[in-house]
Write a protein that holds these residues in place. Structure first.
Motif, PDB file in Angstrom:
ATOM      1  N   GLU B  34       0.823  -1.203   0.000  1.00 21.06           N
ATOM      2  CA  GLU B  34       0.000   0.000   0.000  1.00 21.06           C
ATOM      3  C   GLU B  34       0.858   1.254   0.000  1.00 21.06           C
ATOM      4  O   GLU B  34       0.609   2.194  -0.745  1.00 21.06           O
ATOM      5  N   LYS B  38       1.101   4.142  -2.964  1.00 25.82           N
ATOM      6  CA  LYS B  38       0.856   5.564  -2.750  1.00 25.82           C
ATOM      7  C   LYS B  38       2.026   6.412  -3.224  1.00 25.82           C
ATOM      8  O   LYS B  38       1.844   7.430  -3.899  1.00 25.82           O
ATOM      9  N   ARG B  41       1.958   6.624  -6.934  1.00 24.91           N
ATOM     10  CA  ARG B  41       0.962   7.558  -7.468  1.00 24.91           C
ATOM     11  C   ARG B  41       1.467   8.985  -7.401  1.00 24.91           C
ATOM     12  O   ARG B  41       1.238   9.787  -8.315  1.00 24.91           O
ATOM     13  N   ASP B  42       2.173   9.302  -6.297  1.00 27.40           N
ATOM     14  CA  ASP B  42       2.713  10.655  -6.187  1.00 27.40           C
ATOM     15  C   ASP B  42       3.784  10.900  -7.241  1.00 27.40           C
ATOM     16  O   ASP B  42       3.854  11.972  -7.834  1.00 27.40           O
ATOM     17  N   MET B  45       2.007  11.547 -10.545  1.00 23.44           N
ATOM     18  CA  MET B  45       1.351  12.848 -10.681  1.00 23.44           C
ATOM     19  C   MET B  45       2.374  13.953 -10.884  1.00 23.44           C
ATOM     20  O   MET B  45       2.218  14.810 -11.750  1.00 23.44           O
TER      21      MET B  45
ATOM     22  N   ARG C 183      -4.475  15.727 -16.509  1.00 28.77           N
ATOM     23  CA  ARG C 183      -4.343  14.280 -16.349  1.00 28.77           C
ATOM     24  C   ARG C 183      -4.483  13.639 -17.728  1.00 28.77           C
ATOM     25  O   ARG C 183      -4.799  14.307 -18.695  1.00 28.77           O
TER      26      ARG C 183
ATOM     27  N   LEU D  29      -7.698  20.555  -7.571  1.00 26.96           N
ATOM     28  CA  LEU D  29      -8.646  19.448  -7.727  1.00 26.96           C
ATOM     29  C   LEU D  29      -7.919  18.112  -7.827  1.00 26.96           C
ATOM     30  O   LEU D  29      -8.254  17.138  -7.158  1.00 26.96           O
ATOM     31  N   ASN D  30      -6.889  18.088  -8.663  1.00 24.49           N
ATOM     32  CA  ASN D  30      -6.174  16.831  -8.848  1.00 24.49           C
ATOM     33  C   ASN D  30      -5.474  16.387  -7.579  1.00 24.49           C
ATOM     34  O   ASN D  30      -5.443  15.197  -7.262  1.00 24.49           O
ATOM     35  N   GLU D  31      -4.933  17.347  -6.868  1.00 25.96           N
ATOM     36  CA  GLU D  31      -4.247  16.963  -5.641  1.00 25.96           C
ATOM     37  C   GLU D  31      -5.231  16.451  -4.596  1.00 25.96           C
ATOM     38  O   GLU D  31      -4.966  15.485  -3.898  1.00 25.96           O
ATOM     39  N   ARG D  33      -8.032  15.034  -5.259  1.00 28.66           N
ATOM     40  CA  ARG D  33      -8.464  13.711  -5.708  1.00 28.66           C
ATOM     41  C   ARG D  33      -7.465  12.643  -5.279  1.00 28.66           C
ATOM     42  O   ARG D  33      -7.828  11.572  -4.811  1.00 28.66           O
ATOM     43  N   GLU D  34      -6.190  12.946  -5.431  1.00 30.08           N
ATOM     44  CA  GLU D  34      -5.154  12.001  -5.019  1.00 30.08           C
ATOM     45  C   GLU D  34      -5.258  11.684  -3.532  1.00 30.08           C
ATOM     46  O   GLU D  34      -5.179  10.531  -3.115  1.00 30.08           O
ATOM     47  N   VAL D  37      -8.203   9.456  -2.934  1.00 32.48           N
ATOM     48  CA  VAL D  37      -7.939   8.081  -3.365  1.00 32.48           C
ATOM     49  C   VAL D  37      -7.125   7.344  -2.314  1.00 32.48           C
ATOM     50  O   VAL D  37      -7.402   6.202  -1.965  1.00 32.48           O
ATOM     51  N   LYS D  38      -6.115   8.022  -1.804  1.00 36.06           N
ATOM     52  CA  LYS D  38      -5.258   7.364  -0.809  1.00 36.06           C
ATOM     53  C   LYS D  38      -6.038   7.022   0.447  1.00 36.06           C
ATOM     54  O   LYS D  38      -5.919   5.911   0.982  1.00 36.06           O
ATOM     55  N   ARG D  41      -8.180   4.044  -0.207  1.00 39.41           N
ATOM     56  CA  ARG D  41      -7.455   2.766  -0.203  1.00 39.41           C
ATOM     57  C   ARG D  41      -7.221   2.285   1.228  1.00 39.41           C
ATOM     58  O   ARG D  41      -7.314   1.097   1.508  1.00 39.41           O
ATOM     59  N   ASP D  42      -6.902   3.227   2.109  1.00 45.47           N
ATOM     60  CA  ASP D  42      -6.693   2.831   3.504  1.00 45.47           C
ATOM     61  C   ASP D  42      -7.981   2.325   4.131  1.00 45.47           C
ATOM     62  O   ASP D  42      -7.974   1.356   4.884  1.00 45.47           O
ATOM     63  N   MET D  45      -8.522  -1.228   2.862  1.00 45.76           N
ATOM     64  CA  MET D  45      -7.648  -2.248   3.418  1.00 45.76           C
ATOM     65  C   MET D  45      -8.046  -2.574   4.855  1.00 45.76           C
ATOM     66  O   MET D  45      -8.127  -3.746   5.239  1.00 45.76           O
TER      67      MET D  45
END
Ligand SMILES: [Mn+2]
Ligand SMILES: [Mn+2]
Lengths: 230, 252, 230, 252, 230, 230, 230, 230
Positions: B34, B38, B41-42, B45, C183, D29-31, D33-34, D37-38, D41-42, D45
């Motif tokens: 995990e 992560k 992904r960073d 980006m 993106r 926005l993109n940041e 979103r990231e 997402v993270k 994921r946590d 899990m």
């Protein structure tokens, strides 16, 4: 020209890893056919051949397997740290190997073959070339898949005590697996299947118990294989 | 292993002990995976941002644009790739490859793009790996990007170079475009020989198809400029003749 | 029974949102056909009709569009905070709307229609029901896609100054877009396409320039549309 | 906006200003979103871990197992869902739904599974949302899980319940299994009516198919127990008759 | 037994409709290969063969097509009201047929082949077995797809007036299509594609115009349309 | 026991055909990598290297290919009548081989490599181990796919006569293919794709022609269309 | 202008058929949601609710369905001869309807719902707007898919005679289907699936029979196989 | 012109092989429908019809099959050495044929139909037009797939000795297959599936055995194999 030189070098590296993979695959396919042989021996257990006879024959072939794994380990020594690069080429074969070893181990000792024991049987050394834990666990699940069939055939052959033993064993294994946190992957799917094996063995156990079938009384034929135990 | 469990309980269960170990192993592995995902992904980006920065190039701002891109690229290494380095040790490089591969590929794409714009040459895998070595230390193994990820990144690079070439033609930098064209052709030719030898050849195969499309897009653009520029114009003769912007080799 | 009650309630909610969506789609499809009408008007520009005439007719229909967006905003007021839930149902229509408005704006002013200006033209209020920025940007890319055709047809019609103007405009827009970090999505793909529009306009500009074609001399016919400008 | 740029340069370019704003918006926005997402994921899990914890249930350890599961679940909320709450405001709930939906669905799966084992009832969406309300504050809007994610999570729940049922039958808890069977049938029946009304019906459609498979697996297991238990055994009569483990309703 | 009787009857019906479909498909595939022949003739137009010669040869084969359609109509007469049940078995062939007829018609008359004219050429009778409107329209779109290639090759062969004529024609057809409210289906997709044909023809027209290319010199045939210029 | 005897025999036969296939695949993969080398050489043609130089290098490697085909033929001689049993194992490689040989042949002679010539170049003998006609035809289609790129790059390099020659060639090949009655299979699909190559080459030819570009040196013809200018 | 006139007319026709289709789809989707309600009722049968109760509730809703089909028939009356043009818009809904009706019919009468009976229940008239035979047959296959689940749950609920009855029924239906010559289409695929339902019901029947399970109350036969025990 | 001559020749060859394939497919589809008929007969065995009656009817139809294979062999005689070129067109039909023949053979003789026997029954001659070994083996696997169903239904019908016999047979066949070294292909997959059939038959055997079910009472036919018990 540096660009060309680099690609030239890459080509060598990829050729090398390609031929390495070729060699690995050859060994893996030898493991696979050796495994088929052992499996073929063990299948006789379903036809009520005496356990000791079956086991002896099957165990005789583990030496070959062991040698093949030594060979694999030697190949991998050429590319240290790349175990997992080529892992996919022997995974499924190794999972089957574990399942067979664990089944034989159960027949002999009525206990679960542990990871370290499996490594030992195959002559693997954890630090150099070990047995991946997930492969081990999947192998155990595969073994579990074969138990219902074993129990059914043993009972058919009059071995009425078998379901009880297998049930105890499988319950312990299942309980042990429940300690793990799995991802939604192949191992989880296989583990889910183990539940059905457990249920099937329970059913057979119930069938035997409800009819009061025991070894002592009306069973006659197939007892030969039991001397070796207890 | 036996010693610990057999103490108090009357049930010294070696199986249970063994499975506690397996459980711990799997938990650690999944958590590490995990963290690697992560970090990857960073890296992705931020590498993409560098690529966009490079596309801001024009005839006149080349130095400053590239300088900023390189600074940003260095930041990607310091802030994010360093996290990968910390996680990945020994066999992890291959075991967790699927978790970090996208990020590394994108980084390769960004780094080679910067380098090409600056030097006109391909940044080697050795050079990239050398540049990452400072991240390691006495207890930390260096991150060595593997050939496969490097080549997959390179395959994507050609797409960015195609975009760059179209832009450069618009900006009148025909020679630059021509250079990109040759460079991309060369990469394509080399990769064509290597592609089937990759560990996962099917992945690379689709990238090769896209790459050929990119090459042809550049070639078509160059063709168009050339044909237009070659046109015989008898009555040309006005004030400003700076049609170098279309790379006309002074009417044959 | 609480389980049933909950699902009963869900059914109502989903029915509500379903019928809401139905209403949104109706409006969206009205927007779509209105857009087709405007587009149809604007297409006449390629057949060398005078710009002012074309524009006038097209602008006359913006009112209808505006009303439709007001209607949409009203519907959305019923479900505050859920703009993006239903966004997909009007996105592509809105992108086309933006592209047409921006093209008309360019014809009138030779400058780019900004996001805030687009919202204003459609009577949208940023805080309640605004124009999504990505939709705006995609709309601008769509507009760019139409410019090469426009330039080609204008030159054919003898309007030799057109390529120069469009080229300047498109270069500015392209430069502005390069400020964005995108993106790998639809917007990026559309933006990549803009490069080809730019190149095509450059080529036409080159064609005109290298032949020394100017408005003054040999062009005759199609000048009517230019008075409105200055 | 105009003020800042027009100061020094002779080029007060409104377009450039506007695009700086757009660029800033997209970057943010993109940041965000990231980050979402993270966090998602946590959540995924750790919710999965809770689910595995619940599967460790047996006839005798019910309380302690569920207690731990609930504690872990609370930890998921405190440590990870709270991060989602911080990020998501206003329209973000729908705009970024794709980014956090998997995590929320898995959380719904875990929370409803725990609750069913404890109370035998379905944990309502309102109850879940109420339990998340403490995470919000004066400046932070509460996270309101939407119906869709709740229902999608519920659809997956039936798979876990199927696993639970098979396990419970093995453990002799036939009544529990029977209860699960009815519960899952009910959910299936209710969802069948709702499925086509979902925003993205196709997603739900495949889940419905899997769900029907799960229902039938439980039914087949119950069938098997029943049929075996109903068998007429004339010569039965040995020492231990605790065949309640197979739920025989004392031979008819 | 009613169940058996019912299925007995079903068998007859299914067998009947099966053999009907078989016959339809046979005719459709004959239409298809006849169409390939005609297409093959028409392709010569791209190699600058004289139009009249090409047309004559192609038109000679329409008789065969006509007969095949008569055959099809006869088959359909056996199952009144079921035209659309089997429609899918000849649709795409018929669309191609329309596209070829329309292209030939344009070469001869420089006008669009109308629906009624197409039916007539194929010997179809609207009330019994007509030409589906959507098939007709799709066929026209297919014809449009071939025009850019035609124009390019004609200009290469020195026929500089061709783009102007084709452009005018295509603009009229395109405008006519825009009057229709199309659903989001295959036809709409094909029609949307027509704009690319239009654009390409405009570009060729532009190429010719900006270079001032005219028919003056050694070209002979194609002058009729040129008076309008100066 | 007859059952066992039968399976014993089967084992031999399957083992034999298995190892035969293994050998075939080894040769096929050698052909494939040899082909890649040749292709890689030929790609230099796009970078304006002199044709003779490129050809010479590429032709130097055909010998290796030829030997590999001889090897393949020898293997197949062991199992007469079973050519088509194993055909699938070398088809796609052979199609690529044909495409490269045909491209080289065109570069040398500006004519189509015939089937018999291809067989000869590869040392194949029709009666023993020939070149399957469909493979040959598919190979020709593959070659056609490469021609547009070739033409574009040749023109960029100033070779203005290239499009005319390639166009003539491609038209002849296309016409020849049209004589065949193809089934709806892979070959048909590939052939249908050829028309896009043709169209692209026509467009390049058009681009060159409309601008009156000629070879400064040895070019002669081509001017017909140009008088109209001035 | 004849071109414009023609397209004007087309517009009307397309608009008409478009709005017709719109209306058909509305009704079809109402049928679909009504069907879901009925299905939801019928699902209660698996929870051992009394058949009569379940049936009563479900049958109460058939009236609504009937009305919807009447509505559909009315719409179709506007376009005689075009049943199969729009058929695709209600097919799959109708197939589900048939499957539910047939299941209910079986519960009531233990016999197969015949085609004519299905038409009657839905108020369809064969000559005007009938039930397509293939839709009927596919619906029957769908019903068959639900039977194994039904049988399993009935046995669990103690209804030991159910498997025998269902098996007899399913065998009859399967035999009847085998009389048909099916094309390789959807229906054939569904029918091929029916054998799995048959097999599963046979296995349930076997499970019940081998254990000598009988209905405590009214069951009689069935004991033949039991004498051999003891 | 050599190019044209070559393609002329190709056309003939392709036309020839096309029509050959057409004829092969016609025969293959006749084989397929004949096979369906036989299968349909054999299905009655599951409904406890007397074996002899079922067999007689089925065997009556083998003559037709035989004739069709003779026809196929005749066609193939026209193109010697090309057996495997067209093999794919009759493979799957032949595999089904083998499975039916082998099942009938088992019913009659309780032994495996050998490859040579299968050829004989179909009138095939190994040297001219034989039965491909892999097709034979796949056919045997298909037969195995039907055995569990057969056993289940026989036991339901009171034939308690059936599982023992089938189990013995299936174990022999399975053991024989294990002697083969199979590639990873369709056959291997089918063979891997055979173990599920084996397992299922073992389970039925177990069910019968544990309940001590024997043929004693009202059963008549099936006693021969029972002496071995006690
Ligand atoms: Mn990229
Ligand atoms: Mn889950």
């Amino acid at each position: 020209h540096s660009l060309e030189k680099q690609f030239e070098e890459f080509r060598h590296q990829l050729d090398d890893s390609g031929s390495l993979r070729e060699r690995i695959r050859t060994v893996a396919s030898e493991i696979e056919s050796e495994t088929r042989l052992i499996h073929s021996c063990l299948l006789l257990i379903h036809q009520s051949r005496p356990i000791t006879e079956v086991l002896e024959k099957a165990k005789g072939q583990i030496g070959v397997l062991r040698e093949l794994y030594v060979k694999l380990a030697e190949i991998m020594r050429e590319c240290p740290g790349q175990y997992y690069r080529y892992h996919g080429d022997w995974r499924s074969e190794t999972q089957t190997v574990v399942s067979l070893l664990a089944f034989m181990h159960w027949l002999e000792t009525e206990s679960l073959l542990l990871h370290a024991e499996a490594e030992e049987k195959l002559g693997l050394k954890p630090l150099e070339f070990g047995l991946d834990i997930e492969d081990y666990l999947i192998g155990i699940c595969f073994m579990s898949n074969d138990l219902p069939r074993y129990v059914v055939n043993q009972v058919t052959a009059g071995n009425y005590d078998c379901p009880r033993k297998v049930l105890k064993f499988l319950r312990d294994v299942h309980a042990a697996f429940r300690m793990l946190n799995l991802r939604n992957d192949f191992l989880r799917k296989k583990f889910d299947g183990m539940k059905y094996d457990l249920r099937r063995v329970e059913e057979v156990h119930y069938d035997v118990k409800i009819r009061g079938l025991t070894m002592s009384g009306n069973s006659t034929g197939y007892q030969e294989g039991d001397e070796g135990r207890s | 292993t036996d010693a610990t469990a057999s103490a108090a309980d009357s049930d010294p269960n070696p199986m249970k002990d063994a499975f506690s170990k397996y459980a711990a192993y799997l938990n650690e592995l999944n958590e590490k995976r995990e963290r690697v995902v992560k970090a990857s992904r960073d890296v992705t980006m931020n590498s993409k941002k560098v690529i966009f920065q490079v596309h801001r190039i024009s005839k006149h701002n080349k130095e400053e644009v590239l300088e900023k891109a390189e600074k940003d690229l260095a930041a990607v290494v310091d802030q994010h790739i360093s996290r990968l380095v910390k996680e990945l040790q020994g066999t992890d490089f291959w075991k967790l490859r699927r978790a970090y591969s996208p990020g590394v590929q994108e980084y390769v794409e960004a780094a080679t793009l910067c380098n090409f714009c600056k030097t006109g040459a391909l940044l080697n895998l050795d050079q990239i790996n050398a540049s990452l070595r400072p991240l390691s230390g006495p207890s930390v193994e260096p991150l060595q990007i593997n050939v496969l990820d490097y080549l997959l990144g390179l395959a994507d690079l050609t797409g960015e170079l195609m975009r760059l070439a179209i832009g450069r033609i618009s900006d009148g930098e025909l020679e630059f475009a021509q250079k990109i064209c040759s460079f991309v052709r060369e990469i394509h030719r080399e990769l064509m020989l290597i592609a089937p030898k990759m560990d996962d050849a099917s992945d690379m195969k689709t990238k090769m198809d896209v790459m050929l499309q990119s090459v042809m897009k550049i070639e078509n653009a160059c063709f168009s400029v050339h044909v237009r520029g070659s046109e015989y114009i008898p009555f040309l003769g006005s004030e400003d003749t700076n049609f170098s912007l279309l790379g006309v080799p002074e009417i044959e």
